[in-house]
Write a protein that holds these residues in place. Structure first.
Motif, short mmCIF file in Angstrom:
data_model
loop_
_atom_site.label_atom_id
_atom_site.label_comp_id
_atom_site.label_asym_id
_atom_site.label_seq_id
_atom_site.Cartn_x
_atom_site.Cartn_y
_atom_site.Cartn_z
N GLU A 1 37.70 30.95 30.69
CA GLU A 1 39.10 30.53 30.84
C GLU A 1 39.20 29.13 31.44
O GLU A 1 40.05 28.34 31.04
CB GLU A 1 39.88 31.53 31.69
CG GLU A 1 39.98 32.92 31.09
CD GLU A 1 40.56 32.94 29.69
OE1 GLU A 1 41.31 32.02 29.32
OE2 GLU A 1 40.25 33.89 28.94
N GLN B 1 41.71 33.84 20.36
CA GLN B 1 42.54 34.95 20.86
C GLN B 1 42.27 36.24 20.09
O GLN B 1 42.31 37.33 20.67
CB GLN B 1 44.03 34.58 20.78
CG GLN B 1 44.48 33.62 21.88
CD GLN B 1 44.10 34.07 23.27
OE1 GLN B 1 43.33 33.41 23.95
NE2 GLN B 1 44.60 35.21 23.71
N GLU C 1 39.19 37.52 21.76
CA GLU C 1 39.49 38.01 23.12
C GLU C 1 40.11 39.41 23.06
O GLU C 1 39.69 40.32 23.76
CB GLU C 1 40.51 37.11 23.84
CG GLU C 1 40.11 35.67 24.03
CD GLU C 1 39.29 35.41 25.27
OE1 GLU C 1 38.51 36.32 25.65
OE2 GLU C 1 39.42 34.32 25.84
N GLU D 1 46.01 28.94 31.44
CA GLU D 1 44.57 29.17 31.32
C GLU D 1 43.92 29.26 32.70
O GLU D 1 43.05 30.10 32.93
CB GLU D 1 43.90 28.06 30.49
CG GLU D 1 44.43 27.95 29.05
CD GLU D 1 44.11 29.16 28.16
OE1 GLU D 1 43.22 29.95 28.49
OE2 GLU D 1 44.80 29.30 27.13
N HIS E 1 38.69 26.88 28.68
CA HIS E 1 39.90 26.70 27.85
C HIS E 1 40.82 25.65 28.48
O HIS E 1 41.33 24.78 27.78
CB HIS E 1 40.67 28.02 27.72
CG HIS E 1 39.95 29.07 26.94
ND1 HIS E 1 40.32 30.39 26.94
CD2 HIS E 1 38.86 28.99 26.12
CE1 HIS E 1 39.51 31.08 26.15
NE2 HIS E 1 38.61 30.25 25.65
#
Ligand code: MG
Length: 164
Positions: free
Chosen positions: A50, A127, A130, A17, A53
């Motif tokens: 990110e 995801q 994303e 990440e 995350h």
């Protein structure tokens, strides 16, 4: 209590990440140099996501009594052939991240770590989002091709990310 297997797997994911964050920041710098500050902003928001995350995984490891061990982050690329090349690189990268999140989920199933499965379900959904966002940008870049005015319009709209 977090098993050693889960702890190691989460620590490896935390590194991924942070690498993602670093990659997006490098891409953001590339677009700044191309005089496309809107796309640069979009990627900088992605950089922050990110990091979020990585911190989410770190928080989880710590809540479960595990130990976070930060690993080295590799140098990301800094040159691309075109805007489309950057976003194709993003898609490929995110597909790799999706595979590693799925593998983590498999590990959580094998380890019977139910709490980790709940956390990972959030990431599995994330995801999907994303990859969809990146595919949308790629589709637009393909339509635009080399039309400078259209690139500027896309730059303008992508620059609104994080300010809506
Ligand atoms: Mg991520």
């Amino acid at each position: 209590m977090l098993s050693k297997v889960m702890q190691d797997a989460f620590n490896a994911q935390i590194q991924k990440e942070f690498y993602s964050a670093y990659l997006y920041l490098s891409m953001s710098a590339y677009f700044e140099n191309q005089n496309l500050p809107g796309i640069a902003t979009w990627l900088k928001v992605q950089f922050q996501e990110e990091q979020g995350h990585a911190l989410k995984f770190m928080g989880y490891v710590q809540e479960r009594g595990g130990v976070v061990t930060l690993q080295a982050i590799a140098q990301p690329p800094c040159e691309w052939k075109s805007s489309l090349d950057v976003f194709e690189n993003v898609l490929e990268h995110e597909q790799g991240i999706t595979a590693s999140i799925n593998a983590l989920y498999e590990t959580a199933l094998a380890e019977k770590d139910y709490a980790a499965q709940i956390l990972l379900q959030w990431f599995i959904g994330e995801q999907v989002e994303e990859e969809k966002n990146v595919m949308d940008v790629i589709a637009q870049l393909k339509m635009i091709d080399a039309h400078a005015t259209a690139v500027l319009m896309l730059d303008h709209s992508m620059g609104k990310r994080g300010r809506e």
